[in-house]
Design a protein around this motif. Structure first.
Motif, PDB file in Angstrom:
ATOM      1  N   GLU A 203       0.838  -1.214   0.000  1.00 13.26           N
ATOM      2  CA  GLU A 203       0.000   0.000   0.000  1.00 13.26           C
ATOM      3  C   GLU A 203       0.864   1.252   0.000  1.00 13.26           C
ATOM      4  O   GLU A 203       0.563   2.240  -0.682  1.00 13.26           O
ATOM      5  CB  GLU A 203      -0.915  -0.013   1.224  1.00 13.26           C
ATOM      6  CG  GLU A 203      -1.888   1.138   1.295  1.00 13.26           C
ATOM      7  CD  GLU A 203      -3.203   0.833   0.600  1.00 13.26           C
ATOM      8  OE1 GLU A 203      -3.667   1.729  -0.129  1.00 13.26           O
ATOM      9  OE2 GLU A 203      -3.754  -0.254   0.780  1.00 13.26           O
ATOM     10  N   ARG A 204       1.953   1.223   0.763  1.00 12.89           N
ATOM     11  CA  ARG A 204       2.845   2.379   0.812  1.00 12.89           C
ATOM     12  C   ARG A 204       3.544   2.588  -0.531  1.00 12.89           C
ATOM     13  O   ARG A 204       3.840   3.715  -0.918  1.00 12.89           O
ATOM     14  CB  ARG A 204       3.889   2.209   1.931  1.00 12.89           C
ATOM     15  CG  ARG A 204       3.300   2.270   3.326  1.00 12.89           C
ATOM     16  CD  ARG A 204       4.381   2.422   4.384  1.00 12.89           C
ATOM     17  NE  ARG A 204       5.270   1.272   4.447  1.00 12.89           N
ATOM     18  CZ  ARG A 204       5.040   0.187   5.195  1.00 12.89           C
ATOM     19  NH1 ARG A 204       3.945   0.111   5.930  1.00 12.89           N
ATOM     20  NH2 ARG A 204       5.918  -0.808   5.209  1.00 12.89           N
ATOM     21  N   TYR A 205       3.786   1.499  -1.226  1.00 12.21           N
ATOM     22  CA  TYR A 205       4.445   1.586  -2.535  1.00 12.21           C
ATOM     23  C   TYR A 205       3.467   2.055  -3.602  1.00 12.21           C
ATOM     24  O   TYR A 205       3.783   2.945  -4.401  1.00 12.21           O
ATOM     25  CB  TYR A 205       5.016   0.220  -2.898  1.00 12.21           C
ATOM     26  CG  TYR A 205       5.554   0.146  -4.303  1.00 12.21           C
ATOM     27  CD1 TYR A 205       6.766   0.728  -4.644  1.00 12.21           C
ATOM     28  CD2 TYR A 205       4.837  -0.514  -5.304  1.00 12.21           C
ATOM     29  CE1 TYR A 205       7.256   0.674  -5.933  1.00 12.21           C
ATOM     30  CE2 TYR A 205       5.316  -0.588  -6.598  1.00 12.21           C
ATOM     31  CZ  TYR A 205       6.526   0.010  -6.907  1.00 12.21           C
ATOM     32  OH  TYR A 205       7.001  -0.055  -8.190  1.00 12.21           O
ATOM     33  N   SER A 206       2.256   1.473  -3.622  1.00 14.13           N
ATOM     34  CA  SER A 206       1.263   1.836  -4.627  1.00 14.13           C
ATOM     35  C   SER A 206      -0.120   1.421  -4.152  1.00 14.13           C
ATOM     36  O   SER A 206      -0.415   0.228  -4.035  1.00 14.13           O
ATOM     37  CB  SER A 206       1.558   1.156  -5.969  1.00 14.13           C
ATOM     38  OG  SER A 206       0.469   1.303  -6.864  1.00 14.13           O
ATOM     39  N   ALA A 207      -0.967   2.405  -3.871  1.00 15.54           N
ATOM     40  CA  ALA A 207      -2.333   2.111  -3.440  1.00 15.54           C
ATOM     41  C   ALA A 207      -3.098   1.377  -4.528  1.00 15.54           C
ATOM     42  O   ALA A 207      -3.954   0.530  -4.254  1.00 15.54           O
ATOM     43  CB  ALA A 207      -3.047   3.412  -3.068  1.00 15.54           C
TER      44      ALA A 207
END
Length: 249
Positions: A203-207
């Motif tokens: 999630e922190r990398y790409s929602a």
């Protein structure tokens, strides 16, 4: 046939361009930076350039730039630029037409709707996740979850079949996958390890990607591989093991 191929410098479009060429078709590679004899200038942010690139062709293979925030506008502009082309094949994503809530799936779905509403002859292919061949299999999914995967060569084979047999594919949307495996099964075939990434880290990398893997885990995709392969045996579908073997032989 003369076919314009967008994304021909990438994995998917490149596979399509190569197979079309092998089958004897006249391929026009549409790119922002033409470098080769069959390249023509075409910029998704410049619809006039796409109209020129699509002029006089029998078909367009359309893939839109996933990472661009203007993907919907670009896709619609490309479809409008291809309004006089006899057949447009658009590559989308598996189940993108089902309101998944996955941002980049929903974007593809909007482009699909524009294509169906504004072009008389179209085909939409919905590929599963691309097969990978390098490094550990690191995914934010449980180790027992089976993922649908597709070989780029199989996307190309379906695309070429659609252009060569247009009535068979006329105004159809077809989700496609070559195989279905768990992360550990893929890792074993590749001779590497499976790493389950926490979804919060993804999630922190790409929602967007996290939403996709959450959907895969909690809801899953709906695709009947057996029926697909039975209907289109000409594709010569790759198992994951067979595809990996072609990379290491």
């Amino acid at each position: 046939m003369k076919i314009a191929v967008t994304g021909a410098t990438g994995t998917q479009g490149g596979a399509v361009a190569r197979l079309l060429t092998e089958r004897g078709h006249d391929v026009r590679r549409v790119t922002r930076n033409p470098k080769h004899p069959n390249d023509v200038h075409g910029d998704f942010d410049d619809p006039a350039s796409l109209e020129r690139a699509f002029a006089g062709v029998d078909g367009v293979f359309l893939m839109t730039p996933l990472s661009d925030p203007n993907e919907v506008a670009q896709g619609k502009a490309a479809i409008d630029a291809a309004r006089h082309v006899p057949h447009v094949v658009f590559t989308s994503a598996t189940n993108a037409d089902r309101g998944t809530g996955i941002p980049h799936f929903d974007t593809k779905a909007e482009i699909e709707r524009h294509l169906a509403a504004n072009h008389p002859q179209w085909t939409v292919l919905g590929p599963a996740a691309f097969m990978g061949a390098e490094g550990p299999v690191a995914l934010p999914i449980p180790p027992d979850l089976k993922l649908y995967v597709v070989a780029p060569e199989d996307i190309a084979a379906m695309t070429v079949l659609a252009f060569e047999q247009p009535e068979r594919f006329r105004n159809r949307r077809i989700d496609i996958a070559s195989d279905r495996l768990t992360g550990p099964e893929m890792a074993a075939i590749r001779g590497t390890e499976f790493i389950e990434i926490p979804l919060a880290k993804a999630e922190r990398y790409s929602a967007d990607l996290a939403a996709m893997f959450r959907h895969h885990t909690e809801i899953g995709l709906d695709l009947d591989i057996a029926a697909l392969h039975a209907e289109f045996p000409e594709v010569g579908w790759h198992t994951y093991a067979d595809w990996i073997a072609t990379r290491t032989s």
